[in-house]
Write a protein that holds these residues in place. Structure first.
Motif, PDB file in Angstrom:
ATOM      1  N   GLU A   1      63.791  58.921  87.232  1.00  0.00           N
ATOM      2  CA  GLU A   1      64.353  57.972  88.191  1.00  0.00           C
ATOM      3  C   GLU A   1      65.396  57.063  87.535  1.00  0.00           C
ATOM      4  N   VAL A   2      65.347  56.953  86.215  1.00  0.00           N
ATOM      5  CA  VAL A   2      66.135  55.946  85.501  1.00  0.00           C
ATOM      6  C   VAL A   2      67.582  56.388  85.332  1.00  0.00           C
ATOM      7  N   ASP A   3      68.509  55.492  85.641  1.00  0.00           N
ATOM      8  CA  ASP A   3      69.913  55.673  85.278  1.00  0.00           C
ATOM      9  C   ASP A   3      70.061  55.129  83.857  1.00  0.00           C
ATOM     10  N   VAL A   4      70.136  56.012  82.883  1.00  0.00           N
ATOM     11  CA  VAL A   4      70.025  55.647  81.477  1.00  0.00           C
ATOM     12  C   VAL A   4      71.023  54.571  81.064  1.00  0.00           C
ATOM     13  N   GLU A   5      72.221  54.614  81.603  1.00  0.00           N
ATOM     14  CA  GLU A   5      73.255  53.672  81.177  1.00  0.00           C
ATOM     15  C   GLU A   5      73.407  52.487  82.140  1.00  0.00           C
ATOM     16  N   ASN A   6      72.468  52.358  83.053  1.00  0.00           N
ATOM     17  CA  ASN A   6      72.471  51.210  83.965  1.00  0.00           C
ATOM     18  C   ASN A   6      71.024  50.927  84.357  1.00  0.00           C
ATOM     19  N   VAL A   7      70.233  50.482  83.374  1.00  0.00           N
ATOM     20  CA  VAL A   7      68.781  50.383  83.540  1.00  0.00           C
ATOM     21  C   VAL A   7      68.395  49.115  84.292  1.00  0.00           C
ATOM     22  N   ASP A   8      67.630  49.277  85.363  1.00  0.00           N
ATOM     23  CA  ASP A   8      67.052  48.157  86.101  1.00  0.00           C
ATOM     24  C   ASP A   8      65.683  47.875  85.473  1.00  0.00           C
ATOM     25  N   GLU A   9      65.605  46.865  84.605  1.00  0.00           N
ATOM     26  CA  GLU A   9      64.379  46.620  83.846  1.00  0.00           C
ATOM     27  C   GLU A   9      63.230  46.136  84.724  1.00  0.00           C
ATOM     28  N   GLU A  10      63.528  45.517  85.851  1.00  0.00           N
ATOM     29  CA  GLU A  10      62.458  45.104  86.764  1.00  0.00           C
ATOM     30  C   GLU A  10      61.822  46.316  87.429  1.00  0.00           C
ATOM     31  N   ARG A  11      62.630  47.298  87.749  1.00  0.00           N
ATOM     32  CA  ARG A  11      62.132  48.491  88.421  1.00  0.00           C
ATOM     33  C   ARG A  11      61.487  49.464  87.436  1.00  0.00           C
ATOM     34  N   TRP A  12      62.029  49.528  86.211  1.00  0.00           N
ATOM     35  CA  TRP A  12      61.552  50.484  85.208  1.00  0.00           C
ATOM     36  C   TRP A  12      61.207  49.744  83.908  1.00  0.00           C
ATOM     37  N   PRO A  13      60.209  48.874  83.917  1.00  0.00           N
ATOM     38  CA  PRO A  13      59.941  48.002  82.765  1.00  0.00           C
ATOM     39  C   PRO A  13      59.528  48.741  81.490  1.00  0.00           C
ATOM     40  N   LEU A  14      58.900  49.903  81.615  1.00  0.00           N
ATOM     41  CA  LEU A  14      58.426  50.615  80.423  1.00  0.00           C
ATOM     42  C   LEU A  14      59.544  51.378  79.713  1.00  0.00           C
ATOM     43  N   PHE A  15      60.669  51.556  80.401  1.00  0.00           N
ATOM     44  CA  PHE A  15      61.713  52.409  79.839  1.00  0.00           C
ATOM     45  C   PHE A  15      62.252  51.857  78.519  1.00  0.00           C
ATOM     46  N   LYS A  16      62.359  50.536  78.409  1.00  0.00           N
ATOM     47  CA  LYS A  16      62.916  49.948  77.178  1.00  0.00           C
ATOM     48  C   LYS A  16      62.003  50.183  75.978  1.00  0.00           C
ATOM     49  N   GLU A  17      60.741  50.554  76.219  1.00  0.00           N
ATOM     50  CA  GLU A  17      59.812  50.814  75.128  1.00  0.00           C
ATOM     51  C   GLU A  17      59.848  52.276  74.671  1.00  0.00           C
ATOM     52  N   ALA A  18      60.508  53.131  75.428  1.00  0.00           N
ATOM     53  CA  ALA A  18      60.523  54.561  75.104  1.00  0.00           C
ATOM     54  C   ALA A  18      61.391  54.810  73.870  1.00  0.00           C
ATOM     55  N   GLU A  19      60.837  55.537  72.904  1.00  0.00           N
ATOM     56  CA  GLU A  19      61.592  55.872  71.701  1.00  0.00           C
ATOM     57  C   GLU A  19      62.522  57.056  71.987  1.00  0.00           C
ATOM     58  N   TYR A  20      63.679  57.050  71.332  1.00  0.00           N
ATOM     59  CA  TYR A  20      64.666  58.095  71.597  1.00  0.00           C
ATOM     60  C   TYR A  20      65.456  58.421  70.339  1.00  0.00           C
ATOM     61  N   VAL A  21      66.150  59.550  70.389  1.00  0.00           N
ATOM     62  CA  VAL A  21      67.169  59.895  69.400  1.00  0.00           C
ATOM     63  C   VAL A  21      68.445  60.182  70.179  1.00  0.00           C
ATOM     64  N   GLU A  22      69.592  60.072  69.501  1.00  0.00           N
ATOM     65  CA  GLU A  22      70.859  60.270  70.197  1.00  0.00           C
ATOM     66  C   GLU A  22      71.881  60.871  69.242  1.00  0.00           C
ATOM     67  N   CYS A  23      72.903  61.484  69.827  1.00  0.00           N
ATOM     68  CA  CYS A  23      73.973  62.047  69.008  1.00  0.00           C
ATOM     69  C   CYS A  23      75.231  62.176  69.855  1.00  0.00           C
ATOM     70  N   ILE A  24      76.356  62.342  69.181  1.00  0.00           N
ATOM     71  CA  ILE A  24      77.581  62.807  69.826  1.00  0.00           C
ATOM     72  C   ILE A  24      77.779  64.236  69.359  1.00  0.00           C
TER      73      ILE A  24
END
Length: 252
Positions: free
Chosen positions: A198-221
């Motif tokens: 449900e999350v728009d990764v680059e426009n995160v609504d923290e009230e709607r998706w509060p746990l998302f900021k706790e999710a660990e990730y890796v990234e690359c170009i």
């Protein structure tokens, strides 16, 4: 990366960027896919019909699909010739069945003939019936301008994403983070969207998706000539940073 090193990576179960595996592909060299003239030649002067996703992402309101000629796609969407068209993406398309001559410009990576592990126990995909064994890797093309997005989602197979033209930004979350990325459910018309967040990764609504900021990730170009191995069940969000042509290879 050697086949032995890749098989060890499969056991680790984490994504990895692989360099050098595509250096011999004609699509990067003598038959370059970065050449507009070459692609038009291979599509009968641009007259081949192709399906185009219209809109930034398939989760956005107003998203749709059109059938256009390849030439119209390149002029109207790829080069920004007609701003009224909006964003257009030739996405997850079996281009090589439609245009077999382009298939000769690429090679299935040897990594796709390994025997990868099933989805990790306790993760969403592991709870489902296993996917049928593919006899051969499944190929799909992804071709579009800068700004096209594949929203955060999972694939039912292991994936080697090969970047032939341009660059893409990719962010990935392990299957163990699934509850923090808020999978969708069955939506209108009975469509199962549980493989999409449900999350728009680059426009995160923290009230709607509060746990998302706790999710660990890796990234690359992911740069031209590089491959990204995405293990089955890993969530990934992909955004094109430039005009981009990629091919994904699914296998299990």
């Amino acid at each position: 990366m050697s086949l032995e090193a890749f098989e060890a990576q499969l056991r680790v179960g984490r994504p990895v960027v692989i360099k050098g595996a595509m250096d011999h592909w004609p699509a990067l060299n003598e038959r370059p896919w970065r050449s507009r003239a070459y692609l038009l030649e291979k599509t009968f002067g641009g007259r081949r019909l192709v399906p185009v996703e219209v809109g930034r992402s398939y989760t956005d309101e107003g998203w749709g699909q059109r059938i256009v000629t390849f030439g119209e796609f390149m002029e109207g969407y790829l080069t920004g010739g007609d701003e009224g068209n909006g964003m257009g993406y030739l996405a997850q398309h079996d281009l090589f069945t439609q245009i077999p001559s382009l298939r000769n410009d690429i090679c299935i990576p040897d990594y796709c003939y390994t025997d990868p592990p099933p989805p990790a126990p306790g993760t969403p995909l592991a709870a489902r019936s296993p996917m049928p064994k593919l006899e051969e890797p499944m190929l799909n093309a992804w071709f579009g301008p800068a700004g096209t997005v594949s929203p955060l989602h999972t694939d039912p197979y292991h994936n080697v994403l090969c970047q032939i033209v341009g660059r893409k930004y990719v962010i990935l979350y392990a299957p163990e983070e699934s509850q923090k990325v808020y999978p969708r459910g069955v939506e209108g018309g009975g469509v199962d969207m549980s493989n999409t967040s449900e999350v728009d990764v680059e426009n995160v609504d923290e009230e709607r998706w509060p746990l998302f900021k706790e999710a660990e990730y890796v990234e690359c170009i992911l740069k031209e000539g590089e491959c990204l191995y995405i293990p089955v069940g890993w969530w990934h969000y992909v955004r094109s940073l430039t005009v981009s042509f990629s091919v994904s290879f699914w296998w299990n």
